[in-house]
Motif scaffolding. Structure first.
Motif, PDB file in Angstrom:
ATOM      1  N   THR A   1       0.828  -1.207   0.000  1.00 32.28           N
ATOM      2  CA  THR A   1       0.000   0.000   0.000  1.00 32.28           C
ATOM      3  C   THR A   1       0.860   1.253   0.000  1.00 32.28           C
ATOM      4  N   ALA A   2       1.960   1.216   0.725  1.00 28.85           N
ATOM      5  CA  ALA A   2       2.891   2.352   0.715  1.00 28.85           C
ATOM      6  C   ALA A   2       3.455   2.561  -0.689  1.00 28.85           C
ATOM      7  N   ILE A   3       3.804   1.462  -1.365  1.00 25.39           N
ATOM      8  CA  ILE A   3       4.331   1.558  -2.728  1.00 25.39           C
ATOM      9  C   ILE A   3       3.284   2.158  -3.659  1.00 25.39           C
ATOM     10  N   GLY A   4       2.070   1.630  -3.600  1.00 28.32           N
ATOM     11  CA  GLY A   4       1.003   2.136  -4.462  1.00 28.32           C
ATOM     12  C   GLY A   4       0.701   3.593  -4.199  1.00 28.32           C
ATOM     13  N   SER A   5       0.626   3.950  -2.921  1.00 24.27           N
ATOM     14  CA  SER A   5       0.345   5.333  -2.548  1.00 24.27           C
ATOM     15  C   SER A   5       1.419   6.276  -3.067  1.00 24.27           C
ATOM     16  N   LEU A   6       2.685   5.861  -2.937  1.00 22.45           N
ATOM     17  CA  LEU A   6       3.791   6.701  -3.398  1.00 22.45           C
ATOM     18  C   LEU A   6       3.707   6.955  -4.899  1.00 22.45           C
TER      19      LEU A   6
ATOM     20  N   SER B   1       8.485  -8.897   7.186  1.00 14.14           N
ATOM     21  CA  SER B   1       8.978  -9.764   6.118  1.00 14.14           C
ATOM     22  C   SER B   1      10.223  -9.152   5.474  1.00 14.14           C
ATOM     23  N   TYR B   2      10.124  -7.873   5.136  1.00 13.77           N
ATOM     24  CA  TYR B   2      11.249  -7.123   4.556  1.00 13.77           C
ATOM     25  C   TYR B   2      11.285  -5.768   5.263  1.00 13.77           C
ATOM     26  N   PRO B   3      11.765  -5.737   6.504  1.00  7.71           N
ATOM     27  CA  PRO B   3      11.605  -4.539   7.337  1.00  7.71           C
ATOM     28  C   PRO B   3      12.223  -3.268   6.777  1.00  7.71           C
ATOM     29  N   PHE B   4      13.382  -3.362   6.141  1.00  8.16           N
ATOM     30  CA  PHE B   4      14.033  -2.141   5.656  1.00  8.16           C
ATOM     31  C   PHE B   4      13.454  -1.690   4.323  1.00  8.16           C
ATOM     32  N   TYR B   5      12.997  -2.623   3.533  1.00 13.43           N
ATOM     33  CA  TYR B   5      12.248  -2.309   2.305  1.00 13.43           C
ATOM     34  C   TYR B   5      10.952  -1.594   2.692  1.00 13.43           C
ATOM     35  N   PHE B   6      10.300  -2.106   3.737  1.00  9.23           N
ATOM     36  CA  PHE B   6       9.084  -1.493   4.260  1.00  9.23           C
ATOM     37  C   PHE B   6       9.343  -0.062   4.726  1.00  9.23           C
ATOM     38  N   ARG B   7      10.405   0.140   5.477  1.00  2.00           N
ATOM     39  CA  ARG B   7      10.700   1.474   6.011  1.00  2.00           C
ATOM     40  C   ARG B   7      11.062   2.459   4.900  1.00  2.00           C
ATOM     41  N   TYR B   8      11.749   1.969   3.905  1.00  2.00           N
ATOM     42  CA  TYR B   8      12.117   2.796   2.750  1.00  2.00           C
ATOM     43  C   TYR B   8      10.870   3.379   2.087  1.00  2.00           C
ATOM     44  N   TYR B   9       9.883   2.537   1.850  1.00  2.00           N
ATOM     45  CA  TYR B   9       8.680   2.996   1.161  1.00  2.00           C
ATOM     46  C   TYR B   9       7.690   3.708   2.090  1.00  2.00           C
ATOM     47  N   MET B  10       7.554   3.217   3.310  1.00  2.00           N
ATOM     48  CA  MET B  10       6.577   3.813   4.231  1.00  2.00           C
ATOM     49  C   MET B  10       6.933   5.265   4.524  1.00  2.00           C
ATOM     50  N   SER B  11       8.203   5.536   4.722  1.00  2.00           N
ATOM     51  CA  SER B  11       8.633   6.899   5.011  1.00  2.00           C
ATOM     52  C   SER B  11       8.253   7.849   3.881  1.00  2.00           C
ATOM     53  N   GLN B  12       8.517   7.437   2.647  1.00  2.00           N
ATOM     54  CA  GLN B  12       8.203   8.290   1.499  1.00  2.00           C
ATOM     55  C   GLN B  12       6.704   8.462   1.308  1.00  2.00           C
ATOM     56  N   ALA B  13       5.974   7.357   1.449  1.00  2.00           N
ATOM     57  CA  ALA B  13       4.524   7.413   1.231  1.00  2.00           C
ATOM     58  C   ALA B  13       3.853   8.343   2.228  1.00  2.00           C
ATOM     59  N   LEU B  14       4.227   8.235   3.501  1.00  2.00           N
ATOM     60  CA  LEU B  14       3.609   9.076   4.525  1.00  2.00           C
ATOM     61  C   LEU B  14       3.998  10.536   4.361  1.00  2.00           C
ATOM     62  N   PHE B  15       5.236  10.796   3.997  1.00  2.00           N
ATOM     63  CA  PHE B  15       5.657  12.182   3.788  1.00  2.00           C
ATOM     64  C   PHE B  15       4.869  12.831   2.656  1.00  2.00           C
ATOM     65  N   GLN B  16       4.685  12.085   1.585  1.00  2.00           N
ATOM     66  CA  GLN B  16       3.934  12.620   0.448  1.00  2.00           C
ATOM     67  C   GLN B  16       2.451  12.764   0.766  1.00  2.00           C
ATOM     68  N   ALA B  17       1.916  11.872   1.595  1.00  2.00           N
ATOM     69  CA  ALA B  17       0.484  11.874   1.876  1.00  2.00           C
ATOM     70  C   ALA B  17       0.084  12.936   2.890  1.00  2.00           C
ATOM     71  N   ASP B  18       0.839  13.018   3.984  1.00  2.00           N
ATOM     72  CA  ASP B  18       0.438  13.891   5.087  1.00  2.00           C
ATOM     73  C   ASP B  18       1.646  14.103   5.986  1.00  2.00           C
ATOM     74  N   GLU B  19       2.186  15.303   6.025  1.00  2.00           N
ATOM     75  CA  GLU B  19       3.414  15.533   6.777  1.00  2.00           C
ATOM     76  C   GLU B  19       3.228  15.319   8.273  1.00  2.00           C
TER      77      GLU B  19
END
Length: 332
Positions: free
Chosen positions: A226-231, A261-279
């Motif tokens: 979902t983070a990937i799609g949102s980004l 499952s892939y914690p650092f892959y998750f953090r990489y995308y989640m950080s970007q997705a949330l920043f773009q969505a809502d600071e």
């Protein structure tokens, strides 16, 4: 950082005038970077610098994958390091040499062995374009983009999966290619609107009514997907789309959840997705991310993971990189 900013602007103005606006810097010259972030980031870069081998990669295993090399390269740039004259300039140059050599192995510009690698390598080339004084970047980036576009054209789903000739698609590989295309466009490379639209249309087929994305269908929605799609939607400047808002709500509801499952892959995308969505959402996430990464960083400056410390360290650092916002892809 200031030296990097000034030299990058001078390069863009004198050498690549058509890219000066697309790759404009700086990002956060007036904001204070948390001291804890700077300490972690500096230690992480020191680890990457010390562990890079003569080929420009990061040792055995996944560290020899072009995708990992690309993410490590981005980690240096995301800190505002001067890629031409700074203390890590030689490291950045060596990693780019590695990517160029890998691309030479293919007559079509593929930076394999998988489209994951190709997508992240294309992203790194796009972010280097206009910043790094290397004439090889432009033709390599153009070939890489052309390969992504060609792979999409032969795919009936208009998405991407592991191989450029596959007829299947999934949201992780497709999201990686969409972000790479958008970064290339941001750098001044021509990318057809149709390619972005078709890629997003495929991503839409994997999004359920609650905004969550599945792997190859709407079922089994996961936080990282979902983070990937949102980004993808945010970088495409389509935040007004109804499904995007649903995805933001899904991320918000699950902001304290971890994808182990892939914690650092998750953090990489989640950080970007949330920043773009809502600071505001990103601020809450960022505080927790800083706290968790500060207690898991190893004495040598790395983070450990099943896919090798180079990959884990690059992912961790890039999840912190929104505190700096030097990379053009971090623009809103």
């Amino acid at each position: 950082m200031k030296q990097f900013i000034l030299s990058s602007l001078l390069l863009a103005a004198l050498v690549l005038p058509e890219l000066a606006q697309a790759q404009s810097l700086p990002r956060r010259q007036n904001d204070t970077i948390p001291a804890q972030v700077e300490t972690m980031y500096t230690r992480g870069l020191r680890y990457l610098s010390n562990s890079q081998d003569a080929s420009g990669s990061w040792g055995g295993g996944s560290g020899t994958r072009p995708g990992v090399v690309a993410l490590c390269t981005l980690a240096f740039l995301a800190h505002g390091e001067d890629p031409n004259y700074g203390p890590y300039a030689q490291k950045i140059s060596k990693s780019l040499n590695f990517l160029f050599e890998k691309q030479k192995e293919s007559s079509e510009g593929y930076i394999g062995p998988q489209m994951y690698d190709h997508g992240f390598a294309t992203l790194a080339l796009a972010e280097c374009y206009g910043m790094v004084d290397d004439k090889r970047i432009a033709p390599a980036l153009k070939k890489a983009v052309d390969l992504i576009l060609k792979a999409q054209k032969v795919n009936p789903k208009h998405g991407w999966r592991y191989d450029p000739t596959t007829r299947h698609a999934d949201t992780t590989v497709s999201g990686c290619q969409i972000v790479a295309l958008l970064a290339a466009r941001n750098a001044g490379v021509a990318v057809p609107d149709e390619a972005i639209e078709k890629g997003l249309a495929y991503m839409r087929t994997c999004r359920s009514s609650n905004g969550a994305y599945g792997y190859t269908s709407k079922g089994g929605g996961r936080l990282t997907l979902t983070a990937i799609g949102s980004l993808c939607w945010s970088l495409a400047k389509k935040k007004d789309e109804a499904g995007y808002k649903k995805s933001t709500e899904f991320l918000k509801l699950n902001i304290r959840t971890q994808d182990n499952s892939y914690p650092f892959y998750f953090r990489y995308y989640m950080s970007q997705a949330l920043f773009q969505a809502d600071e505001e959402l990103w601020n809450a996430w960022n505080k927790d991310n800083i706290r968790l990464l500060s207690v898991t960083q190893l004495p040598d400056g790395s983070w450990a993971g099943n896919h090798g410390n180079a990959f884990s360290t690059a992912g961790a650092l890039l999840s912190l990189a929104l505190n700096y916002r030097f990379l053009p892809i971090y623009e809103k």
